[in-house]
Write an enzyme that holds these catalytic residues in place. Structure first.
Site, short mmCIF file in Angstrom:
data_model
loop_
_atom_site.label_atom_id
_atom_site.label_comp_id
_atom_site.label_asym_id
_atom_site.label_seq_id
_atom_site.Cartn_x
_atom_site.Cartn_y
_atom_site.Cartn_z
N ILE A 117 0.44 -1.19 0.20
CA ILE A 117 0.25 -0.14 -0.17
C ILE A 117 0.99 1.09 -0.43
O ILE A 117 0.78 2.45 -0.78
CB ILE A 117 -0.83 -0.70 1.01
CG1 ILE A 117 -2.02 -1.63 1.18
CG2 ILE A 117 -1.28 1.32 1.02
CD1 ILE A 117 -2.28 -1.07 2.65
N GLU A 118 2.20 1.02 0.50
CA GLU A 118 2.41 2.27 1.11
C GLU A 118 3.43 2.68 -0.19
O GLU A 118 3.72 3.86 -0.79
CB GLU A 118 3.45 2.05 2.08
CG GLU A 118 3.11 2.20 3.49
CD GLU A 118 2.34 3.55 4.39
OE1 GLU A 118 2.10 4.81 2.97
OE2 GLU A 118 1.37 3.63 4.60
#
Length: 170
Positions: free
Chosen positions: A12-13
């Site tokens: 996600i990051e």
């Protein structure tokens, strides 16, 4: 011991990009901000371990474990990864519950915007995509992670020498 599922947060990051750098100054696969990174690793002009996936993962494990201990649940700790542990603690106090669904629905803190409000849902989606990757993406060959090797040195060497000995660039 932390849940293995947390290893999907870098998807996600940063999409696991060690060179990722945000416009706000977050860096590495875990997207540590400088001040938070300094709590868990070396972050400075010469050395920035936020870009070291091993050092940053160790720091992330300590940070996530601490957030879980203080906030009381993994959904809150995961949300705290994006929003900050103090911000999530404020949301818990304001809404009067540790239920992540109710917090997302009812908390209206000024900095609890789209990214923070949806971060846990993105995490669940990343887990789902991983669990059902063949259904979503067709069969993909799994590429094994390259083996790491350590070479102890008996005296300090410069970065150029170290890079040359490791057969890599600086």
């Amino acid at each position: 011991r932390l849940p293995v599922a947390l290893t999907r947060l870098p998807l996600i990051e940063s999409c696991f990009n060690v060179h990722a750098y945000s416009k706000l100054g977050a860096a590495g696969v875990w997207q540590f901000m400088p001040a938070t990174g300094r709590l868990f690793m070396r972050v400075g002009d010469t050395v920035d371990e936020r870009r070291d996936p091993i050092a940053a993962t160790r720091g992330a494990a300590r940070f996530l474990g601490g957030m879980h201990d203080s906030l009381g649940s993994w959904p809150l700790a995961v949300t705290g990864w994006n929003h900050g542990p103090e911000g999530v603690a404020r949301a818990v106090r304001t809404v009067g519950t540790r239920d992540i669904g109710q917090i997302i629905r009812d908390y209206r803190g000024s900095s609890f915007g789209f990214a923070s409000r949806n971060f846990y849902a993105e995490f669940i989606a990343a887990l789902d995509a991983d669990d059902y990757r063949d259904a979503y993406f067709g069969h993909q060959a799994v590429v094994p992670f390259p083996r790491a090797r350590e070479f102890p040195i008996e005296h300090p060497v410069g970065i150029g020498v170290a890079a040359r000995l490791a057969n890599t660039d600086k």
